[in-house]
Motif scaffolding. Structure first.
Motif, PDB file in Angstrom:
ATOM      1  N   ILE A  20       0.846  -1.193   0.000  1.00  0.00           N
ATOM      2  CA  ILE A  20       0.000   0.000   0.000  1.00  0.00           C
ATOM      3  C   ILE A  20       0.882   1.243   0.000  1.00  0.00           C
ATOM      4  N   THR A  21       1.931   1.221   0.813  1.00  0.00           N
ATOM      5  CA  THR A  21       2.832   2.371   0.907  1.00  0.00           C
ATOM      6  C   THR A  21       3.476   2.679  -0.435  1.00  0.00           C
ATOM      7  N   LYS A  22       3.958   1.649  -1.130  1.00  0.00           N
ATOM      8  CA  LYS A  22       4.640   1.843  -2.410  1.00  0.00           C
ATOM      9  C   LYS A  22       3.682   2.407  -3.464  1.00  0.00           C
ATOM     10  N   LEU A  23       2.491   1.813  -3.574  1.00  0.00           N
ATOM     11  CA  LEU A  23       1.536   2.302  -4.566  1.00  0.00           C
ATOM     12  C   LEU A  23       1.095   3.726  -4.241  1.00  0.00           C
ATOM     13  N   ALA A  24       0.855   4.001  -2.980  1.00  0.00           N
ATOM     14  CA  ALA A  24       0.458   5.364  -2.584  1.00  0.00           C
ATOM     15  C   ALA A  24       1.540   6.366  -2.974  1.00  0.00           C
ATOM     16  N   ASP A  25       2.797   6.028  -2.723  1.00  0.00           N
ATOM     17  CA  ASP A  25       3.909   6.910  -3.106  1.00  0.00           C
ATOM     18  C   ASP A  25       3.952   7.110  -4.616  1.00  0.00           C
ATOM     19  N   MET A  26       3.808   6.022  -5.351  1.00  0.00           N
ATOM     20  CA  MET A  26       3.853   6.093  -6.813  1.00  0.00           C
ATOM     21  C   MET A  26       2.701   6.940  -7.375  1.00  0.00           C
ATOM     22  N   ALA A  27       1.546   6.864  -6.721  1.00  0.00           N
ATOM     23  CA  ALA A  27       0.361   7.585  -7.196  1.00  0.00           C
ATOM     24  C   ALA A  27       0.291   9.012  -6.665  1.00  0.00           C
ATOM     25  N   GLY A  28       1.124   9.328  -5.676  1.00  0.00           N
ATOM     26  CA  GLY A  28       1.098  10.675  -5.109  1.00  0.00           C
ATOM     27  C   GLY A  28      -0.105  10.926  -4.212  1.00  0.00           C
ATOM     28  N   ILE A  29      -0.558   9.867  -3.548  1.00  0.00           N
ATOM     29  CA  ILE A  29      -1.655   9.997  -2.588  1.00  0.00           C
ATOM     30  C   ILE A  29      -1.183   9.446  -1.250  1.00  0.00           C
ATOM     31  N   SER A  30      -1.920   9.705  -0.198  1.00  0.00           N
ATOM     32  CA  SER A  30      -1.491   9.221   1.112  1.00  0.00           C
ATOM     33  C   SER A  30      -1.786   7.734   1.280  1.00  0.00           C
ATOM     34  N   LYS A  31      -0.964   7.099   2.088  1.00  0.00           N
ATOM     35  CA  LYS A  31      -1.140   5.683   2.395  1.00  0.00           C
ATOM     36  C   LYS A  31      -2.506   5.448   3.046  1.00  0.00           C
ATOM     37  N   GLY A  32      -2.898   6.347   3.949  1.00  0.00           N
ATOM     38  CA  GLY A  32      -4.182   6.218   4.625  1.00  0.00           C
ATOM     39  C   GLY A  32      -5.353   6.302   3.662  1.00  0.00           C
ATOM     40  N   PHE A  33      -5.262   7.209   2.695  1.00  0.00           N
ATOM     41  CA  PHE A  33      -6.321   7.364   1.702  1.00  0.00           C
ATOM     42  C   PHE A  33      -6.454   6.087   0.870  1.00  0.00           C
ATOM     43  N   LEU A  34      -5.325   5.545   0.406  1.00  0.00           N
ATOM     44  CA  LEU A  34      -5.357   4.318  -0.378  1.00  0.00           C
ATOM     45  C   LEU A  34      -5.896   3.164   0.461  1.00  0.00           C
ATOM     46  N   SER A  35      -5.470   3.090   1.693  1.00  0.00           N
ATOM     47  CA  SER A  35      -5.963   2.051   2.592  1.00  0.00           C
ATOM     48  C   SER A  35      -7.474   2.151   2.763  1.00  0.00           C
ATOM     49  N   ASN A  36      -7.981   3.374   2.910  1.00  0.00           N
ATOM     50  CA  ASN A  36      -9.428   3.576   3.046  1.00  0.00           C
ATOM     51  C   ASN A  36     -10.186   3.195   1.775  1.00  0.00           C
ATOM     52  N   ILE A  37      -9.583   3.433   0.633  1.00  0.00           N
ATOM     53  CA  ILE A  37     -10.207   3.031  -0.633  1.00  0.00           C
ATOM     54  C   ILE A  37     -10.318   1.509  -0.687  1.00  0.00           C
ATOM     55  N   GLU A  38      -9.194   0.844  -0.403  1.00  0.00           N
ATOM     56  CA  GLU A  38      -9.157  -0.614  -0.487  1.00  0.00           C
ATOM     57  C   GLU A  38     -10.022  -1.283   0.572  1.00  0.00           C
ATOM     58  N   SER A  39     -10.132  -0.664   1.735  1.00  0.00           N
ATOM     59  CA  SER A  39     -10.941  -1.254   2.809  1.00  0.00           C
ATOM     60  C   SER A  39     -12.399  -0.786   2.731  1.00  0.00           C
ATOM     61  N   LEU A  40     -12.734  -0.125   1.630  1.00  0.00           N
ATOM     62  CA  LEU A  40     -14.102   0.260   1.302  1.00  0.00           C
ATOM     63  C   LEU A  40     -14.685   1.307   2.250  1.00  0.00           C
TER      64      LEU A  40
END
Length: 112
Positions: A20-40
């Protein structure tokens, strides 16, 4: 939509072997935001989905409507794509071609 989208993003991230951390960094978004997306827990904007699709190097259509894409592309198309990459056709050219073919297929059904 939110549930489907979060599941697709997580599946694509895992298929690419990314944390999650790597993809968030690559996408320029926060890890927490990506985690919230994936955890619905949140529904991302189209801009966030676009950033994620670019980071994953997949067309945004694959994330938004993965079932339609997988139904439209058969094994022969996938094999053709792999051959095109081997002879040096750029990824963006392949994406544009596939996008055109999907558009053509969807419009063909409307014409008849």
């Amino acid at each position: 939509m939110c549930q489907e989208l979060g599941k697709r993003i997580k599946k694509l991230r895992e298929e690419n072997g990314l944390s999650i951390t790597k993809l968030a960094d690559m996408a320029g978004i926060s890890k927490g935001f990506l985690s919230n997306i994936e955890s619905l827990k949140t529904n991302p904007s189209i801009q966030a989905v676009e950033k994620i699709s670019k980071a994953l190097e997949v067309p945004i259509e694959n994330i938004i409507n993965m079932k339609a894409v997988s139904q439209e592309l058969d094994k022969e198309w996938i094999e053709l794509m792999m051959k095109a990459k081997k002879i040096g056709i750029q990824k963006e050219e392949i994406r544009e071609f596939f996008h055109y073919e999907l558009w053509k297929q969807s419009n063909k059904n409307d014409l008849f």
